[in-house]
Design an enzyme around this catalytic site. Sequence first.
Site, PDB file in Angstrom:
ATOM      1  N   ARG A 184      35.583  42.120  59.493  1.00  0.00           N
ATOM      2  CA  ARG A 184      35.803  40.718  59.148  1.00  0.00           C
ATOM      3  C   ARG A 184      35.454  39.905  60.389  1.00  0.00           C
ATOM      4  O   ARG A 184      36.184  39.938  61.385  1.00  0.00           O
ATOM      5  CB  ARG A 184      37.268  40.503  58.744  1.00  0.00           C
ATOM      6  CG  ARG A 184      37.628  39.084  58.287  1.00  0.00           C
ATOM      7  CD  ARG A 184      39.125  39.016  58.002  1.00  0.00           C
ATOM      8  NE  ARG A 184      39.567  37.735  57.515  1.00  0.00           N
ATOM      9  CZ  ARG A 184      39.755  37.438  56.227  1.00  0.00           C
ATOM     10  NH1 ARG A 184      39.521  38.355  55.310  1.00  0.00           N
ATOM     11  NH2 ARG A 184      40.179  36.245  55.874  1.00  0.00           N
ATOM     12  N   HIS A 198      31.527  36.711  51.141  1.00  0.00           N
ATOM     13  CA  HIS A 198      32.801  37.438  51.005  1.00  0.00           C
ATOM     14  C   HIS A 198      32.689  38.368  49.780  1.00  0.00           C
ATOM     15  O   HIS A 198      33.395  38.197  48.782  1.00  0.00           O
ATOM     16  CB  HIS A 198      33.942  36.441  50.818  1.00  0.00           C
ATOM     17  CG  HIS A 198      35.293  37.005  51.087  1.00  0.00           C
ATOM     18  ND1 HIS A 198      35.520  38.342  51.367  1.00  0.00           N
ATOM     19  CD2 HIS A 198      36.535  36.416  51.119  1.00  0.00           C
ATOM     20  CE1 HIS A 198      36.807  38.549  51.558  1.00  0.00           C
ATOM     21  NE2 HIS A 198      37.448  37.404  51.410  1.00  0.00           N
ATOM     22  N   GLN A 211      35.830  40.033  47.960  1.00  0.00           N
ATOM     23  CA  GLN A 211      36.628  39.143  47.127  1.00  0.00           C
ATOM     24  C   GLN A 211      36.000  38.969  45.751  1.00  0.00           C
ATOM     25  O   GLN A 211      36.688  38.954  44.733  1.00  0.00           O
ATOM     26  CB  GLN A 211      36.781  37.773  47.804  1.00  0.00           C
ATOM     27  CG  GLN A 211      37.639  36.797  47.023  1.00  0.00           C
ATOM     28  CD  GLN A 211      39.088  37.228  46.951  1.00  0.00           C
ATOM     29  OE1 GLN A 211      39.739  37.419  47.981  1.00  0.00           O
ATOM     30  NE2 GLN A 211      39.609  37.378  45.744  1.00  0.00           N
ATOM     31  N   ASP A 259      38.898  27.203  46.095  1.00  0.00           N
ATOM     32  CA  ASP A 259      39.299  27.739  47.392  1.00  0.00           C
ATOM     33  C   ASP A 259      39.837  26.570  48.201  1.00  0.00           C
ATOM     34  O   ASP A 259      39.650  25.399  47.835  1.00  0.00           O
ATOM     35  CB  ASP A 259      38.085  28.383  48.084  1.00  0.00           C
ATOM     36  CG  ASP A 259      38.453  29.167  49.329  1.00  0.00           C
ATOM     37  OD1 ASP A 259      39.654  29.405  49.560  1.00  0.00           O
ATOM     38  OD2 ASP A 259      37.534  29.542  50.088  1.00  0.00           O
ATOM     39  N   CYS A 286      41.279  32.682  45.753  1.00  0.00           N
ATOM     40  CA  CYS A 286      41.282  33.841  46.645  1.00  0.00           C
ATOM     41  C   CYS A 286      42.460  33.826  47.624  1.00  0.00           C
ATOM     42  O   CYS A 286      42.716  34.848  48.270  1.00  0.00           O
ATOM     43  CB  CYS A 286      39.960  33.948  47.392  1.00  0.00           C
ATOM     44  SG  CYS A 286      39.606  32.567  48.495  1.00  0.00           S
ATOM     45  N   ARG A 318      42.098  43.264  45.032  1.00  0.00           N
ATOM     46  CA  ARG A 318      41.394  43.538  46.287  1.00  0.00           C
ATOM     47  C   ARG A 318      41.543  45.024  46.628  1.00  0.00           C
ATOM     48  O   ARG A 318      40.594  45.664  47.099  1.00  0.00           O
ATOM     49  CB  ARG A 318      41.970  42.671  47.411  1.00  0.00           C
ATOM     50  CG  ARG A 318      41.629  41.188  47.328  1.00  0.00           C
ATOM     51  CD  ARG A 318      40.145  40.932  47.565  1.00  0.00           C
ATOM     52  NE  ARG A 318      39.725  41.395  48.864  1.00  0.00           N
ATOM     53  CZ  ARG A 318      39.854  40.700  49.998  1.00  0.00           C
ATOM     54  NH1 ARG A 318      40.395  39.487  49.970  1.00  0.00           N
ATOM     55  NH2 ARG A 318      39.434  41.186  51.141  1.00  0.00           N
TER      56      ARG A 318
END
Length: 323
Positions: free
Chosen positions: A104, A131, A134, A229, A269, A297
């Site tokens: 990450r 991402h 996700q 988001d 998310c 996830r």
Amino acid sequence: MMPKLRHMLRDDDITHAEQKQILDLGMKFWKNRYYSRPFEGPQGVAILFDKPSTRTRTSFSVGVAELGGYPLVIDKSGSQLGRGEPVEDTSRVLSRMNSAIVWRTFGQDLIERMAQYSSVPVINALTDDFHPCQILADFLTIAQHCKSTDLKGKTIAYVGDSANNMAHSYLLGGAVAGMNVRIAGPLGFLPREDIADDARARAAETGGSILVTTDPQEAVKEADCVFTDTWVSMGEEEDYELKSNLFWDYQVNAELMSLAKPDALFQHCLPAYRGKEVTSEIIDGKQSVVWDEAENRLHAQKALLTWLVAQQRGDESLLGETA
């Protein structure tokens, strides 16, 4: 299966059939968390964090353990990467001691360099551009609720800051799935045009479609799932009030959600800011599946790790029977 080293650096690194295979595997892990244990030994999986994390850290750490492995979690401050060691050198060392690398980080170029010099699969656990983990979890959530991993023809809408990694990944991942992808944000906060063009090219192959607009109502109308988001990404918190003024028309509230299909799902998310990008009425309401999404996830990333090592080892038995 002939061995082949594969990575997951952006959502279009896989084909439509491969994405469905990963989602099928994710469904199996959802039903049985110990369905496959490819890291039995335990084998190490290096999990690197240059940014704060709750869901990514937890899901990969628990996931690797449930796959029979050892999650070697390394923060930037505790590694030589944080002191300027070249990515190439770190990659060579980590891949000699671990069976996969998860990172990450910030720039997409960093994880591409990590993959270039790695001898094991590398997974993008979030960069500034994409991402993909996700998106796999989000699509697994849709698959669970519609009881099918064939997502072709589904319409998804993402509204809010559309210049971020989530919008980019919905474009590419949705195009790979053959979905109708709609992205809505204000001028100045729309996806990168090169990424939108890549998504359009992939959608032309899979039967999907791409719409980028400034009109949130156009995006959400008759959608099967609505996403949003936070309006301010990590590191931009000081600009929240100034930036958020641009996004009030994109808040997911009852009025906007009513334009989607009656049985449409809502996903976020997380972390979420109630009263900002989404109202409490929606995120805590009956159409919200954010807690399923968060749990997924774990299942989606275990599926991705298993799928990648199966490709590398040429061992289809790790996948079991897939549709």
